[in-house]
Design an enzyme around this catalytic site. Structure first.
Site, PDB file in Angstrom:
ATOM      1  N   ASP A  38       0.822  -1.215   0.000  1.00  0.00           N
ATOM      2  CA  ASP A  38       0.000   0.000   0.000  1.00  0.00           C
ATOM      3  C   ASP A  38       0.855   1.263   0.000  1.00  0.00           C
ATOM      4  O   ASP A  38       0.503   2.261  -0.633  1.00  0.00           O
ATOM      5  CB  ASP A  38      -0.936   0.016   1.217  1.00  0.00           C
ATOM      6  CG  ASP A  38      -2.039  -1.022   1.074  1.00  0.00           C
ATOM      7  OD1 ASP A  38      -2.232  -1.511  -0.056  1.00  0.00           O
ATOM      8  OD2 ASP A  38      -2.680  -1.353   2.082  1.00  0.00           O
ATOM      9  N   LEU A  84     -17.246 -26.656 -24.900  1.00  0.00           N
ATOM     10  CA  LEU A  84     -16.683 -28.001 -24.844  1.00  0.00           C
ATOM     11  C   LEU A  84     -17.782 -29.044 -24.792  1.00  0.00           C
ATOM     12  O   LEU A  84     -18.853 -28.806 -24.251  1.00  0.00           O
ATOM     13  CB  LEU A  84     -15.816 -28.151 -23.588  1.00  0.00           C
ATOM     14  CG  LEU A  84     -14.570 -27.265 -23.504  1.00  0.00           C
ATOM     15  CD1 LEU A  84     -13.870 -27.485 -22.180  1.00  0.00           C
ATOM     16  CD2 LEU A  84     -13.634 -27.587 -24.653  1.00  0.00           C
ATOM     17  N   GLU A 114      -6.951 -29.898 -16.297  1.00  0.00           N
ATOM     18  CA  GLU A 114      -7.140 -28.671 -15.515  1.00  0.00           C
ATOM     19  C   GLU A 114      -8.492 -28.721 -14.828  1.00  0.00           C
ATOM     20  O   GLU A 114      -9.418 -29.319 -15.360  1.00  0.00           O
ATOM     21  CB  GLU A 114      -7.164 -27.447 -16.459  1.00  0.00           C
ATOM     22  CG  GLU A 114      -5.923 -27.278 -17.275  1.00  0.00           C
ATOM     23  CD  GLU A 114      -6.169 -26.447 -18.539  1.00  0.00           C
ATOM     24  OE1 GLU A 114      -7.273 -25.900 -18.694  1.00  0.00           O
ATOM     25  OE2 GLU A 114      -5.239 -26.372 -19.349  1.00  0.00           O
ATOM     26  N   LYS A 116     -12.112 -27.542 -14.114  1.00  0.00           N
ATOM     27  CA  LYS A 116     -13.076 -26.734 -14.860  1.00  0.00           C
ATOM     28  C   LYS A 116     -13.644 -25.734 -13.867  1.00  0.00           C
ATOM     29  O   LYS A 116     -14.317 -26.106 -12.907  1.00  0.00           O
ATOM     30  CB  LYS A 116     -14.170 -27.616 -15.441  1.00  0.00           C
ATOM     31  CG  LYS A 116     -15.175 -26.845 -16.284  1.00  0.00           C
ATOM     32  CD  LYS A 116     -15.944 -27.805 -17.165  1.00  0.00           C
ATOM     33  CE  LYS A 116     -17.142 -27.247 -17.866  1.00  0.00           C
ATOM     34  NZ  LYS A 116     -17.425 -25.863 -17.855  1.00  0.00           N
ATOM     35  N   ASP A 118     -15.939 -22.856 -12.443  1.00  0.00           N
ATOM     36  CA  ASP A 118     -17.331 -22.468 -12.668  1.00  0.00           C
ATOM     37  C   ASP A 118     -17.468 -20.957 -12.532  1.00  0.00           C
ATOM     38  O   ASP A 118     -17.795 -20.424 -11.475  1.00  0.00           O
ATOM     39  CB  ASP A 118     -18.227 -23.189 -11.660  1.00  0.00           C
ATOM     40  CG  ASP A 118     -19.656 -23.238 -12.131  1.00  0.00           C
ATOM     41  OD1 ASP A 118     -19.905 -22.909 -13.308  1.00  0.00           O
ATOM     42  OD2 ASP A 118     -20.521 -23.587 -11.323  1.00  0.00           O
ATOM     43  N   ARG A 137     -17.716 -13.982 -23.633  1.00  0.00           N
ATOM     44  CA  ARG A 137     -17.752 -14.964 -24.710  1.00  0.00           C
ATOM     45  C   ARG A 137     -18.872 -14.653 -25.702  1.00  0.00           C
ATOM     46  O   ARG A 137     -18.713 -14.840 -26.902  1.00  0.00           O
ATOM     47  CB  ARG A 137     -17.954 -16.351 -24.100  1.00  0.00           C
ATOM     48  CG  ARG A 137     -18.114 -17.450 -25.110  1.00  0.00           C
ATOM     49  CD  ARG A 137     -18.219 -18.796 -24.410  1.00  0.00           C
ATOM     50  NE  ARG A 137     -18.323 -19.844 -25.380  1.00  0.00           N
ATOM     51  CZ  ARG A 137     -19.452 -20.187 -26.001  1.00  0.00           C
ATOM     52  NH1 ARG A 137     -20.558 -19.540 -25.729  1.00  0.00           N
ATOM     53  NH2 ARG A 137     -19.468 -21.149 -26.886  1.00  0.00           N
ATOM     54  N   TYR A 226      -6.596 -20.106 -19.044  1.00  0.00           N
ATOM     55  CA  TYR A 226      -6.424 -21.501 -19.449  1.00  0.00           C
ATOM     56  C   TYR A 226      -6.184 -21.732 -20.944  1.00  0.00           C
ATOM     57  O   TYR A 226      -6.151 -22.869 -21.392  1.00  0.00           O
ATOM     58  CB  TYR A 226      -7.620 -22.342 -18.999  1.00  0.00           C
ATOM     59  CG  TYR A 226      -8.985 -21.801 -19.389  1.00  0.00           C
ATOM     60  CD1 TYR A 226      -9.364 -21.690 -20.716  1.00  0.00           C
ATOM     61  CD2 TYR A 226      -9.889 -21.408 -18.407  1.00  0.00           C
ATOM     62  CE1 TYR A 226     -10.598 -21.196 -21.072  1.00  0.00           C
ATOM     63  CE2 TYR A 226     -11.136 -20.913 -18.753  1.00  0.00           C
ATOM     64  CZ  TYR A 226     -11.490 -20.801 -20.096  1.00  0.00           C
ATOM     65  OH  TYR A 226     -12.717 -20.316 -20.430  1.00  0.00           O
ATOM     66  N   LYS A 315     -17.663 -33.688 -16.343  1.00  0.00           N
ATOM     67  CA  LYS A 315     -18.456 -33.012 -15.317  1.00  0.00           C
ATOM     68  C   LYS A 315     -18.590 -33.912 -14.091  1.00  0.00           C
ATOM     69  O   LYS A 315     -18.901 -35.098 -14.217  1.00  0.00           O
ATOM     70  CB  LYS A 315     -19.860 -32.688 -15.863  1.00  0.00           C
ATOM     71  CG  LYS A 315     -19.853 -31.705 -17.018  1.00  0.00           C
ATOM     72  CD  LYS A 315     -19.481 -30.288 -16.593  1.00  0.00           C
ATOM     73  CE  LYS A 315     -20.673 -29.436 -16.266  1.00  0.00           C
ATOM     74  NZ  LYS A 315     -21.488 -29.010 -17.389  1.00  0.00           N
ATOM     75  N   CYS A 409     -53.788 -20.041   6.799  1.00  0.00           N
ATOM     76  CA  CYS A 409     -52.467 -19.462   6.586  1.00  0.00           C
ATOM     77  C   CYS A 409     -51.752 -19.292   7.926  1.00  0.00           C
ATOM     78  O   CYS A 409     -52.309 -18.691   8.845  1.00  0.00           O
ATOM     79  CB  CYS A 409     -52.617 -18.105   5.893  1.00  0.00           C
ATOM     80  SG  CYS A 409     -51.070 -17.190   5.815  1.00  0.00           S
ATOM     81  N   CYS A 412     -51.464 -15.397   8.767  1.00  0.00           N
ATOM     82  CA  CYS A 412     -52.580 -14.491   9.037  1.00  0.00           C
ATOM     83  C   CYS A 412     -53.864 -15.208   9.439  1.00  0.00           C
ATOM     84  O   CYS A 412     -54.856 -14.560   9.768  1.00  0.00           O
ATOM     85  CB  CYS A 412     -52.843 -13.590   7.829  1.00  0.00           C
ATOM     86  SG  CYS A 412     -53.531 -14.475   6.413  1.00  0.00           S
ATOM     87  N   CYS A 427     -53.344 -18.184  -0.124  1.00  0.00           N
ATOM     88  CA  CYS A 427     -53.840 -17.564   1.093  1.00  0.00           C
ATOM     89  C   CYS A 427     -54.871 -16.521   0.669  1.00  0.00           C
ATOM     90  O   CYS A 427     -54.640 -15.758  -0.262  1.00  0.00           O
ATOM     91  CB  CYS A 427     -52.680 -16.905   1.839  1.00  0.00           C
ATOM     92  SG  CYS A 427     -53.217 -15.693   3.058  1.00  0.00           S
ATOM     93  N   CYS A 433     -52.378 -10.350   5.032  1.00  0.00           N
ATOM     94  CA  CYS A 433     -51.394 -11.394   5.339  1.00  0.00           C
ATOM     95  C   CYS A 433     -50.003 -10.767   5.342  1.00  0.00           C
ATOM     96  O   CYS A 433     -49.532 -10.272   4.316  1.00  0.00           O
ATOM     97  CB  CYS A 433     -51.447 -12.518   4.312  1.00  0.00           C
ATOM     98  SG  CYS A 433     -50.164 -13.757   4.617  1.00  0.00           S
TER      99      CYS A 433
HETATM  100  S1  IVH Z   1     -10.908 -24.551 -22.399  1.00  0.00           S
HETATM  101  C1  IVH Z   1     -11.722 -24.502 -26.848  1.00  0.00           C
HETATM  102  N1  IVH Z   1     -10.327 -24.808 -19.862  1.00  0.00           N
HETATM  103  O1  IVH Z   1     -15.877 -24.216 -19.653  1.00  0.00           O
HETATM  104  C2  IVH Z   1     -11.466 -24.678 -25.392  1.00  0.00           C
HETATM  105  N2  IVH Z   1     -12.497 -24.043 -20.440  1.00  0.00           N
HETATM  106  O2  IVH Z   1     -17.712 -25.872 -21.264  1.00  0.00           O
HETATM  107  C3  IVH Z   1     -12.203 -23.687 -24.601  1.00  0.00           C
HETATM  108  N3  IVH Z   1     -13.927 -23.511 -18.519  1.00  0.00           N
HETATM  109  O3  IVH Z   1     -16.471 -21.887 -22.210  1.00  0.00           O
HETATM  110  C4  IVH Z   1     -12.301 -23.880 -23.178  1.00  0.00           C
HETATM  111  N4  IVH Z   1     -12.460 -24.002 -16.958  1.00  0.00           N
HETATM  112  O4  IVH Z   1     -15.952 -21.031 -19.844  1.00  0.00           O
HETATM  113  C5  IVH Z   1     -11.266 -24.485 -20.754  1.00  0.00           C
HETATM  114  N5  IVH Z   1      -9.655 -25.041 -17.657  1.00  0.00           N
HETATM  115  C6  IVH Z   1     -10.590 -24.711 -18.548  1.00  0.00           C
HETATM  116  C7  IVH Z   1     -11.869 -24.248 -18.145  1.00  0.00           C
HETATM  117  C8  IVH Z   1     -12.798 -23.931 -19.145  1.00  0.00           C
HETATM  118  C9  IVH Z   1     -13.682 -23.569 -17.197  1.00  0.00           C
HETATM  119  C10 IVH Z   1     -15.214 -23.107 -19.114  1.00  0.00           C
HETATM  120  C11 IVH Z   1     -15.126 -22.111 -20.226  1.00  0.00           C
HETATM  121  C12 IVH Z   1     -15.722 -22.774 -21.428  1.00  0.00           C
HETATM  122  C13 IVH Z   1     -16.587 -23.808 -20.796  1.00  0.00           C
HETATM  123  C14 IVH Z   1     -16.794 -24.959 -21.758  1.00  0.00           C
END
Ligand code: IVH
Length: 678
Positions: A38, A84, A114, A116, A118, A137, A226, A315, A409, A412, A427, A433
């Site tokens: 800072d 994907l 990697e 995924k 969210d 996107r 990524y 998934k 209810c 009330c 109700c 209420c």
């Molecule tokens: S690669 C062409 N890597 O998942 C490859 N996507 O279901 C493009 N996402 O739109 C995606 N973690 O928003 C990739 N380690 C990861 C990810 C990832 C999350 C999301 C991303 C993508 C969606 C596809």
């Protein structure tokens, strides 16, 4: 003390701050304490204040400060942002590996695994190492320009580290809200009586699409990068893992649990570990992304129409647990609908402790044969609201009790009735209420309705507790004396609230109609009605036949409107709103020829100086014209405002004429005669 050479010191400070950002965000191994960091930042701020000519756009001091956006401009991605294919089970992952092997004619040389994340996908474009554009996107081809918002995210480098920087590089990653930030945000929302975010992804998406970057800056977002989307110049990579290593060295946060896996067995092992550890991370993951590592093999495999063949998203399965159904209780919502919900013995599932779950309606409870005292299965898939899957009948003891909808209810005491043919019980207490009134008020004052700023649940609860209001119309007779000196209410907050309420007196009719909470009448239907009738009394006087004849209004909506209009409580409310000075009609525009633009379809892109989008649309529709969302050969013309999107380009490709704002105004005044010839 002023430095001898301010310019040199500014460069030095920026480089130090960038280094500390790298240690903190990328390596997760800070060298400096917060206080030291800072102090450096403050020194740079002071220096830039004294010498504004030294400010550079990529200075760490320049993250926040862009003015609020009116609308996000469109950005075409240099390379399509694909989604994907999903693998929902281990076998589907194996099938993908087999497909890859078949397509290559040999096993892939290796894989990159990697988590995924969210969150939401963003694209970051750097030119010669400087962040120039950040975008959502969108539909994969065109996204929205959210650069000003993304710049506020500390983990996104404004300037890259290293020497061999590409001329242009588009980097992709997932912006997310760490769980701790999410929980804190929801705590604050709850305290302010505001709506809670359902999950970190929605919260992050909302934050990133804020019109005001200053708000985004308060939301503590982060990013994992990524993928490289497009590159011109700079280092060449043979594999995905290699490109991630470079991204990391350039200052991007790359998820540290990413791994190279030599063969499918190692991939399976990674997936299993990731699944077991999914709740140990301070952010939300919903699977594992597996990519063929070699970029040459990726090119060989190519893409289908929607996704790369060289990657798959495994998934995690939805998570289920069992617990006890302690009771079934009910809520009363804004329309009086009585909704049963399960009161559960607290259970940890899908990364959160669940104590309640909605049961939707009476039939749902019967269909699932849920009995109080049952052991029940709770599922929480991908962070959606938890669901009671059903009972485990084999664990019944015989002491379980079949549930009945209460006859009265609980809030009330009024009778609860269920009209034949309806799924919901209601109700009958009306505004007497307290539960219904509270929900009704929140809807009435909410964003989709009268949009009264500062009138969230917390204020509503105070007003109800103090007996200051008994229906929404009472809001308009609140005075300063009613509010001042209530706990935490002072001159300023009272003044703001009263001004906001006063401002709601002349909302457009469509908003008033939405605010009234007529079942089945949401924003779209309300706009149709407002356009057709212009006055609330005319809407409420229209017959079912008259209503159902309108495009966009079906018999169900017509029936619901009639029933609402005939309810004496609602009539009283409307009369009271009118007496309180609420404008229940849209002002007539004088001298408008209602068929002047008959047969004309316009598309509007960019920001107009003299009209909001809504105003422009109403102006066209008042004259019998249409406004469409996308350009086609049938489009009469495209109205182009400030910072237009891709629609202007599309129009040119199709030979559809473009109108500037002045030409649009002329068209409104003179009709199609004002259009360019041809
Ligand atoms: S690669 C062409 N890597 O998942 C490859 N996507 O279901 C493009 N996402 O739109 C995606 N973690 O928003 C990739 N380690 C990861 C990810 C990832 C999350 C999301 C991303 C993508 C969606 C596809």
């Amino acid at each position: 003390m002023a430095p001898a050479d301010p310019a040199a010191r500014a460069v030095e400070l920026r480089s130090l701050l960038r280094h500390h950002d790298y240690r903190y965000y990328v390596l997760d191994d800070p060298e400096a304490s917060d206080a030291q960091y800072d102090a450096l930042k403050r020194e740079l701020v002071a220096l830039e204040e004294a010498h504004p000519e030294l400010i550079t756009p990529d200075s760490p001091t320049q993250r926040v400060g862009a003015p609020p956006a009116v609308q996000f401009a469109a950005v075409s991605h240099r390379e399509r942002m694909f989604s994907l294919d999903n693998a929902m089970a281990a076998e589907e992952l194996d099938a993908w590996v087999a497909r890859v092997e078949r397509a290559l004619g040999r096993p892939a040389a290796g894989f990159a695994c990697e988590p995924k994340i969210d969150g939401l996908a963003v694209s970051l474009t750097y030119e010669r190492g400087r962040l120039v554009v950040g975008a959502t996107r969108g539909d994969g081809a065109v996204g929205e320009d959210i650069t000003a918002n993304l710049r506020t995210i500390g983990a996104i480098p404004l300037a890259l580290l290293g020497d061999d920087l590409p001329e242009v590089m588009e980097v992709r990653g997932e912006v997310y809200m760490p769980l701790a930030a999410f929980e804190e945000l929801n705590r604050a929302q709850a305290e302010a009586g505001e709506r809670l975010f359902v999950n970190p992804r929605n919260a992050a998406a909302g934050a990133v699409r804020q019109k005001d970057p200053a708000i985004t800056a308060t939301r503590r977002l982060s990013i994992w990068v990524y993928q490289i989307g497009f590159q011109r110049g700079g280092p060449a990579f043979a594999g995905h893992g290699e490109s991630l290593a470079w991204l990391r060295s350039a200052g991007f946060p790359v998820n540290p649990t990413s791994r190279h896996c030599n063969d499918p067995t190692a991939v399976r092992d990674y997936v299993q570990r990731a699944e077991a550890a999914r709740h140990d991370f301070p952010y939300q993951t919903d699977g594992v992304v597996v990519k063929v590592d070699s970029l040459a093999e990726q090119r060989e495999l190519g893409f289908t129409a929607r996704s790369p063949r060289w990657a798959v998203a495994y998934k995690f399965p939805p998570e289920e647990e069992t617990t006890r159904l302690l009771a079934i209780a009910v809520n009363v919502g804004r329309t009086g609908a009585v909704t049963p919900y399960a009161v559960l013995e607290p259970v940890f599932v899908g990364g959160a402790t669940i104590t309640n779950a909605t049961l939707h309606n009476q039939d749902e409870v019967a269909r699932k044969d849920l009995r109080v005292g049952d052991t029940v299965i709770i599922r929480r898939a991908g962070e959606v609201i938890p669901e009671v899957v059903g009972p485990v009948p084999s664990l019944r003891t015989g002491a379980e009790k079949v549930w009945q909808m209460p006859e009265e209810c609980p809030f009330c005491g009024s009778p609860i009735v269920r009209r034949p043919g309806e799924a919901v019980a209601r109700c009958t207490g009306g505004f007497a209420c307290p539960s219904r009134l509270r929900e009704y008020l929140a809807h009435f004052a909410g964003r989709g309705g009268m949009d009264i700023e500062g009138l969230g649940y917390k204020t509503i609860d105070m007003l109800l507790r103090e007996g200051l209001i008994a229906d929404p119309a009472d809001l308009f007779s609140l005075g300063k004396d009613d509010l001042i000196s209530r706990e935490r209410w002072g001159e300023v907050s009272v003044g703001n609230l009263l001004a906001a309420i006063d401002g709601a007196r002349d909302r457009p009719l469509a908003r008033v109609l939405t605010a009234l909470g007529i079942p089945l009448v949401g924003g779209t239907v309300a706009r149709v009605l407002a356009r057709r009738f212009r006055r609330l009394d005319a809407v409420l006087a229209a017959s079912e036949e008259e209503l159902s004849a309108i495009d966009g209004i079906g018999p169900e909506i017509a029936g619901s409107l009639r029933a609402w209009a005939e309810d004496p409580d609602n009539r009283r409310l409307v009369a009271k709103l009118e007496a309180a000075g609420v404008r229940l009609a849209d002002p007539e525009e004088e001298g408008v020829d209602r068929s002047r633009l008959a047969g004309v379809t316009l598309v509007i892109t960019g920001t107009l100086a003299g009209f909001s989008r809504e105003q422009a649309r109403v102006a066209v529709e008042d004259r019998g014209g249409k406004v469409a969302g996308s350009v086609s050969k049938k489009t009469t013309a495209v109205v182009v405002g400030e910072s237009p999107g891709s629609k202007a380009q599309k129009a040119q490709e199709l030979g559809v004429p473009l109108l500037d704002e002045a030409a649009f105004v002329r068209l409104l005044a003179e009709g199609p005669a004002a259009l360019p010839a041809g």
